[in-house]
Motif scaffolding. Sequence first.
Motif, mmCIF file in Angstrom:
data_model
loop_
_atom_site.group_PDB
_atom_site.id
_atom_site.type_symbol
_atom_site.label_atom_id
_atom_site.label_comp_id
_atom_site.label_asym_id
_atom_site.label_seq_id
_atom_site.Cartn_x
_atom_site.Cartn_y
_atom_site.Cartn_z
ATOM 1 N N THR A 34 0.790 -1.226 0.000
ATOM 2 C CA THR A 34 0.000 0.000 0.000
ATOM 3 C C THR A 34 0.828 1.284 0.000
ATOM 4 O O THR A 34 0.281 2.359 0.177
ATOM 5 C CB THR A 34 -0.960 0.014 1.200
ATOM 6 N N SER A 35 2.118 1.178 -0.240
ATOM 7 C CA SER A 35 2.923 2.400 -0.303
ATOM 8 C C SER A 35 2.891 2.968 -1.723
ATOM 9 O O SER A 35 2.853 2.224 -2.701
ATOM 10 C CB SER A 35 4.371 2.098 0.112
ATOM 11 N N ILE A 36 2.895 4.281 -1.815
ATOM 12 C CA ILE A 36 2.902 4.939 -3.119
ATOM 13 C C ILE A 36 4.348 5.024 -3.582
ATOM 14 O O ILE A 36 5.213 5.526 -2.873
ATOM 15 C CB ILE A 36 2.259 6.340 -3.022
ATOM 16 N N LYS A 105 -2.924 0.697 -3.847
ATOM 17 C CA LYS A 105 -3.266 1.215 -2.519
ATOM 18 C C LYS A 105 -4.780 1.184 -2.309
ATOM 19 O O LYS A 105 -5.259 0.892 -1.222
ATOM 20 C CB LYS A 105 -2.735 2.636 -2.368
#
Length: 190
Positions: A34-36, A105
Motif C-alpha cells: 500500500t505504499s505509493i 493502494k
Amino acid sequence: MLPPPLKVKMVDPGFPGQHTTTTTVQTSSTTVETSIRFDPFYIRQLPGMLKCAEVVVNLIGFICIEASGFHAESSRGTFFNTVAMTGFWFTGILLALYLFHIVEKLYKIPWVKIEFVFCALWTGLYLIASSLAIAYHVEAYIAAGFFGFCGMVLYGIDAFIKFQAIKNGQLAQGERVISKQTTTISRPAY
C-alpha cells in the motif's frame, strides 16, 4: 390374438468395483503493497503499453480535428473531440494511478470492472465518432478518423484483456494467490 407379454430380466449392476472420492479445497490470499511508489516498469507491460498508445492516439485525433479549421462549424468534430479528450484524460489519469501504484493502494475499488466498462464503451464511441469524421470528407477529419479507428482497436483489445481478468478473478495491481489442494481416495475392488 395378442402376442404374449415380453419378460425383461433386469440386471442389477451392484456397487461399482472401485469407488473414488475427491475433495478439493480452494484458498486465496491477496497481497498488496500500500505504499505509493513510482514504477517505470508498468509501461513495459502490455496494459501499460496499451494505455500509452491510447493516450497518444486520443491526443493525435484531437489535434487533427482542431487543426482542420472546421472544428467549430461541425458537430461531428465536436463529438469526436469530446470522445478523444474524455478518453485522453480518463486513460491518462489511470496511467498515472498505475505508475504510482495508487490503484494498488485502493485495491478494494473494482478497478478492472471500471476499466472494462470504460474500454468497451469507448470502443463503441470511437466507432461512431470515427465513422462520422471520415464521412465529412475533409483531409484532417479523415486523418482523425484513422486515429479514431486505431483508438477503437486499442480500447477493444484493452476491454478484452479486462474481461479475461474479471473472468479469472485478477486484481488490477498486486497479487492474488489462489491455491487448490486436491485429495483423491481410491478404494480397491471387492
